[in-house]
Design an enzyme around this catalytic site. Structure first.
Site, PDB file in Angstrom:
ATOM      1  N   ASP A  20       0.823  -1.211   0.000  1.00  0.00           N
ATOM      2  CA  ASP A  20       0.000   0.000   0.000  1.00  0.00           C
ATOM      3  C   ASP A  20       0.858   1.262   0.000  1.00  0.00           C
ATOM      4  OD1 ASP A  20      -2.305  -1.416   0.124  1.00  0.00           O
ATOM      5  OD2 ASP A  20      -2.593  -1.193   2.297  1.00  0.00           O
ATOM      6  N   TYR A  55       7.123 -10.041   6.232  1.00  0.00           N
ATOM      7  CA  TYR A  55       6.934  -8.634   6.574  1.00  0.00           C
ATOM      8  C   TYR A  55       7.531  -8.340   7.946  1.00  0.00           C
ATOM      9  CZ  TYR A  55       3.706  -7.884   2.707  1.00  0.00           C
ATOM     10  OH  TYR A  55       3.166  -7.760   1.459  1.00  0.00           O
TER      11      TYR A  55
END
Lengths: 314, 314
Positions: B75, B141
């Protein structure tokens, strides 16, 4: 203009310089068609303008014009862990002053909401005679170098950027050498040469006319090694480099002097200049002028400013 | 369109997401006056567009249209230590291919000259059947949290931003708690809950319609403490915080799932949610939907992508 309840503040702030045209607001002359003349506008991309915009958000609105006086100039792209300015604020309500923590919060909210890379640290009420630029006792600069660990003979061998951790992009200078390391012992000799009072004419810009005296005093100059742990816990690119910081502390500096000192140190570290050459640049003022490469602003941080707190803090 | 000498490459790159609208190029529909219609334009502020612009600088100019296929969406504001894409290049000279190091250098020169926060890491020639998004085995992540060391009862007590090192601005989430620390033991319990295959409906966006299956497998989930040395050697602001990284590894994730998992971990660390509540969110899919705060993108890094190198690398 005079206000009864004008309070002066010493303000400390940090910033990353990459997307700014320096700390000081620049005025730019733009030709206008209407009058076949020029108009003068303030450049938006300076730290000073952003500070003033932030302080203009104070509620209730100050009665005076917001104008900060920066203590220590930094060029476009140069970062600051600490820089400082003074600011006078006239509260619209008689006998009221702005609370320091309110000023900090208002400014940081503005910076976050406008994606600015500026943090307000601390606001200290000071005597109205206080001037940030004059009462600073010393300024400390740090220059971060990322030494690529493998031997690289020419920059065309390997793209240095591809080896840099993303967190270090625009925040250090990637340096390579045919040996894969810098000659630290010789760099430390040069650090020692710099300490004390010298005529730094050799470390002046050959382009810019500046008639101020070129004698400056260096209080401290040394190398510091950042431990070889992962600085960002997970980025394997930190394995490619050693981070070395050059720390330089003095009362004040000539334009670009710190960066030229760093340039000389790197040149000696790489074996492109000898310690003797740098010594002669210092002892024969001007002999080295234009002979030192100015490293980019990315790696440079204004790291500290000391103040004489005697009498002027209230 | 078919070219004899079309070569496919797997390309690894890093970026800081702050100034981009995400990795994927977005098309935007703009109303036009001329036709009283709309036209579709590609947004400039994506990593993908910048990659394509960089590859268009290759000399000699490729004969085919430059179009990258991103492996892992991120994002706006999310960073990547590593992301990857595939790219096919048709060299204009028969029997010639672009050398990987030439592609790396061309792209990094473009990024530096245009102040982009992107680094090209590595270019690997691959089989023409290779698809970056499909052949990824796992994605890891990391979410960086800056835990403010002193007890803070409400955010109005202290402006958290003022305590953050400037190097960490937009690169971590500042977190405070009434205790001045997070309950690490309970957070570690939640990490263990997440590992394995679960229905992550509770960790889905309540707003966005997404009909894909909500079962996902988490391979690894743990906390990592960054040693309490000065990460930037000179910034005293590092004394204010402890850096904790949350590491989450899986094959693929639902939209915003990683951030919601981090949100749940922080809520438990602060005592706002219990371990039992998070367990019930997992065991009764959907029961926690909309109950978890999504932390901002700033602290999130796509840290690794594993590939099956069997047969598809050439």
């Amino acid at each position: 203009m005079s206000f009864e309840n004008l309070q002066k503040y010493l303000i400390f702030f940090s910033y990353l310089g990459k997307h700014y045209k320096g700390v000081q607001s620049q005025t730019r002359r733009i030709p206008t068609f209407e009058t076949i003349g020029v108009k003068t506008v303030k450049e938006d991309k300076s730290i000073q303008i952003q500070l003033e915009k932030a302080f203009n958000r104070l509620l209730p609105k100050p009665k005076n014009e917001i104008k900060v006086g920066i203590s220590s100039r930094t060029d476009a792209g140069v970062n600051a862990l600490i820089n400082s300015c003074q600011l006078s604020l006239a509260h619209p309500i008689e006998g009221c002053y702005y609370i320091p923590s309110h000023i900090v919060k208002t400014a940081n909210d503005y910076f976050l909401n406008h994606n600015q890379s500026i943090i307000l640290r601390r606001v200290v009420p000071v005597h109205h005679m206080f001037v940030a630029v004059l009462h600073a006792l010393s300024r400390t600069y740090v220059y971060r170098i990322a030494v690529v660990k493998k031997p690289i003979h020419s920059k065309t061998d390997v793209d240095l950027t591809s080896l840099l951790p993303i967190d270090e992009l625009y925040r250090c200078l990637p340096v390579c050498s045919p040996q894969g390391y810098l000659d630290i012992a010789k760099m430390q000799e040069v650090c020692d040469l710099f300490i004390g009072t010298h005529d730094f004419t050799s470390f002046r810009s050959p382009q810019i006319r500046d008639t101020r005296p070129s004698e400056r005093t260096i209080y401290e100059c040394f190398l510091r090694f950042i431990p070889d742990t992962y600085l960002n816990g997970c980025d394997p690119a930190y394995k490619n480099i050693d981070i070395i910081e050059i720390v330089i502390k003095g009362k004040s500096f000539l334009y670009n002097q710190v960066r030229r000192m760093v340039g000389a140190l790197i040149a000696v570290g790489k074996g492109k200049n000898t310690v003797e050459e740098i010594r002669s640049f210092l002892h024969e003022p001007g002999s080295g002028k234009g002979k030192i490469i100015v490293p980019p602003p990315d790696g440079l941080y204004l790291a500290n400013i000391e103040y004489d707190t005697n009498g002027l803090y209230i």
